[in-house]
Scaffold this motif. Sequence first.
Motif, PDB file in Angstrom:
ATOM      1  N   VAL A  55      41.476  15.516  39.889  1.00 26.67           N
ATOM      2  CA  VAL A  55      40.038  15.738  39.721  1.00 26.67           C
ATOM      3  C   VAL A  55      39.511  16.610  40.859  1.00 26.67           C
ATOM      4  CG1 VAL A  55      37.773  14.611  39.747  1.00 26.67           C
ATOM      5  CG2 VAL A  55      39.610  13.675  38.338  1.00 26.67           C
ATOM      6  N   GLN A  56      39.939  16.346  42.079  1.00 25.12           N
ATOM      7  CA  GLN A  56      39.490  17.149  43.217  1.00 25.12           C
ATOM      8  C   GLN A  56      39.931  18.610  43.075  1.00 25.12           C
ATOM      9  OE1 GLN A  56      37.266  16.372  45.565  1.00 25.12           O
ATOM     10  NE2 GLN A  56      37.104  14.482  44.380  1.00 25.12           N
ATOM     11  N   ARG A  57      41.158  18.831  42.599  1.00 21.87           N
ATOM     12  CA  ARG A  57      41.629  20.204  42.379  1.00 21.87           C
ATOM     13  C   ARG A  57      40.796  20.908  41.313  1.00 21.87           C
ATOM     14  NH1 ARG A  57      46.851  18.119  43.192  1.00 21.87           N
ATOM     15  NH2 ARG A  57      47.189  17.905  40.955  1.00 21.87           N
ATOM     16  N   MET A  58      40.445  20.187  40.251  1.00 24.03           N
ATOM     17  CA  MET A  58      39.618  20.786  39.207  1.00 24.03           C
ATOM     18  C   MET A  58      38.229  21.144  39.739  1.00 24.03           C
ATOM     19  SD  MET A  58      40.461  18.898  35.612  1.00 24.03           S
ATOM     20  CE  MET A  58      40.816  17.260  36.192  1.00 24.03           C
ATOM     21  N   ILE A  59      37.670  20.291  40.562  1.00 23.32           N
ATOM     22  CA  ILE A  59      36.362  20.566  41.158  1.00 23.32           C
ATOM     23  C   ILE A  59      36.447  21.791  42.051  1.00 23.32           C
ATOM     24  CG2 ILE A  59      34.639  19.714  42.811  1.00 23.32           C
ATOM     25  CD1 ILE A  59      35.174  16.881  41.622  1.00 23.32           C
ATOM     26  N   GLN A  60      37.472  21.863  42.871  1.00 20.98           N
ATOM     27  CA  GLN A  60      37.649  23.021  43.756  1.00 20.98           C
ATOM     28  C   GLN A  60      37.805  24.303  42.942  1.00 20.98           C
ATOM     29  OE1 GLN A  60      40.994  21.876  46.150  1.00 20.98           O
ATOM     30  NE2 GLN A  60      39.765  20.617  47.524  1.00 20.98           N
ATOM     31  N   GLU A  61      38.542  24.239  41.854  1.00 26.12           N
ATOM     32  CA  GLU A  61      38.739  25.415  40.999  1.00 26.12           C
ATOM     33  C   GLU A  61      37.420  25.823  40.345  1.00 26.12           C
ATOM     34  OE1 GLU A  61      40.856  28.518  39.049  1.00 26.12           O
ATOM     35  OE2 GLU A  61      41.192  27.351  40.869  1.00 26.12           O
ATOM     36  N   ALA A  62      36.637  24.852  39.907  1.00 25.09           N
ATOM     37  CA  ALA A  62      35.343  25.155  39.290  1.00 25.09           C
ATOM     38  C   ALA A  62      34.404  25.815  40.305  1.00 25.09           C
ATOM     39  CB  ALA A  62      34.709  23.884  38.739  1.00 25.09           C
ATOM     40  N   VAL A  63      34.402  25.322  41.531  1.00 25.85           N
ATOM     41  CA  VAL A  63      33.571  25.913  42.581  1.00 25.85           C
ATOM     42  C   VAL A  63      34.030  27.336  42.873  1.00 25.85           C
ATOM     43  CG1 VAL A  63      33.004  25.775  45.045  1.00 25.85           C
ATOM     44  CG2 VAL A  63      32.886  23.721  43.624  1.00 25.85           C
ATOM     45  N   ARG A  64      35.339  27.549  42.923  1.00 26.33           N
ATOM     46  CA  ARG A  64      35.880  28.886  43.175  1.00 26.33           C
ATOM     47  C   ARG A  64      35.467  29.854  42.074  1.00 26.33           C
ATOM     48  NH1 ARG A  64      39.564  32.109  41.477  1.00 26.33           N
ATOM     49  NH2 ARG A  64      40.528  30.644  40.035  1.00 26.33           N
ATOM     50  N   ILE A  65      35.597  29.426  40.830  1.00 29.65           N
ATOM     51  CA  ILE A  65      35.240  30.276  39.697  1.00 29.65           C
ATOM     52  C   ILE A  65      33.747  30.586  39.719  1.00 29.65           C
ATOM     53  CG2 ILE A  65      35.021  30.318  37.172  1.00 29.65           C
ATOM     54  CD1 ILE A  65      37.718  28.763  37.106  1.00 29.65           C
ATOM     55  N   GLN A  66      32.951  29.578  40.037  1.00 29.29           N
ATOM     56  CA  GLN A  66      31.505  29.793  40.101  1.00 29.29           C
ATOM     57  C   GLN A  66      31.157  30.786  41.212  1.00 29.29           C
ATOM     58  OE1 GLN A  66      29.114  26.355  41.030  1.00 29.29           O
ATOM     59  NE2 GLN A  66      27.309  27.242  40.057  1.00 29.29           N
ATOM     60  N   SER A  67      31.804  30.661  42.359  1.00 29.96           N
ATOM     61  CA  SER A  67      31.554  31.583  43.474  1.00 29.96           C
ATOM     62  C   SER A  67      31.928  33.006  43.093  1.00 29.96           C
ATOM     63  CB  SER A  67      32.354  31.169  44.705  1.00 29.96           C
ATOM     64  OG  SER A  67      31.903  29.936  45.194  1.00 29.96           O
ATOM     65  N   GLU A  68      33.052  33.179  42.432  1.00 33.91           N
ATOM     66  CA  GLU A  68      33.477  34.503  41.993  1.00 33.91           C
ATOM     67  C   GLU A  68      32.490  35.094  40.985  1.00 33.91           C
ATOM     68  OE1 GLU A  68      37.445  34.164  40.525  1.00 33.91           O
ATOM     69  OE2 GLU A  68      38.310  33.923  42.528  1.00 33.91           O
ATOM     70  N   SER A  69      31.962  34.247  40.119  1.00 29.87           N
ATOM     71  CA  SER A  69      31.006  34.692  39.115  1.00 29.87           C
ATOM     72  C   SER A  69      29.711  35.169  39.768  1.00 29.87           C
ATOM     73  CB  SER A  69      30.711  33.562  38.131  1.00 29.87           C
ATOM     74  OG  SER A  69      29.695  33.925  37.230  1.00 29.87           O
ATOM     75  N   VAL A  70      29.259  34.446  40.772  1.00 33.15           N
ATOM     76  CA  VAL A  70      28.029  34.805  41.486  1.00 33.15           C
ATOM     77  C   VAL A  70      28.234  36.107  42.269  1.00 33.15           C
ATOM     78  CG1 VAL A  70      26.479  34.111  43.356  1.00 33.15           C
ATOM     79  CG2 VAL A  70      27.135  32.456  41.598  1.00 33.15           C
ATOM     80  N   GLU A  71      29.394  36.234  42.893  1.00 30.81           N
ATOM     81  CA  GLU A  71      29.705  37.427  43.688  1.00 30.81           C
ATOM     82  C   GLU A  71      29.804  38.680  42.819  1.00 30.81           C
ATOM     83  OE1 GLU A  71      33.237  36.543  45.856  1.00 30.81           O
ATOM     84  OE2 GLU A  71      32.259  35.052  47.123  1.00 30.81           O
ATOM     85  N   SER A  72      30.244  38.543  41.573  1.00 35.00           N
ATOM     86  CA  SER A  72      30.432  39.706  40.717  1.00 35.00           C
ATOM     87  C   SER A  72      29.129  40.206  40.101  1.00 35.00           C
ATOM     88  CB  SER A  72      31.445  39.409  39.614  1.00 35.00           C
ATOM     89  OG  SER A  72      30.915  38.451  38.721  1.00 35.00           O
ATOM     90  N   LYS A  73      28.066  39.453  40.261  1.00 36.68           N
ATOM     91  CA  LYS A  73      26.765  39.850  39.664  1.00 36.68           C
ATOM     92  C   LYS A  73      26.007  40.765  40.569  1.00 36.68           C
ATOM     93  CE  LYS A  73      26.173  35.982  36.623  1.00 36.68           C
ATOM     94  NZ  LYS A  73      25.394  34.874  36.220  1.00 36.68           N
TER      95      LYS A  73
END
Length: 73
Positions: A55-73
Amino acid sequence: MKLSDATISHIAQLVQLAMLTGTDVVDHMRMMTLVNEDGLLDLDPDYETQSDDNVQRMIQEAVRIQSESVESK
């Protein structure tokens, strides 16, 4: 035998996980490992640790993906 509060809580977490990931809750529940603790079915400590880590790995991955999404905008 009865389910412990921790086991019931974990089942609720598995339902939430299945809803969030679009996976089958049955598959998650099949992986659950329980032990008999004085007539209560409780989570096996090794399974509980592994599940928490996943669960912790999934949360970390979700945060990473969200950060990448914000950075690409």
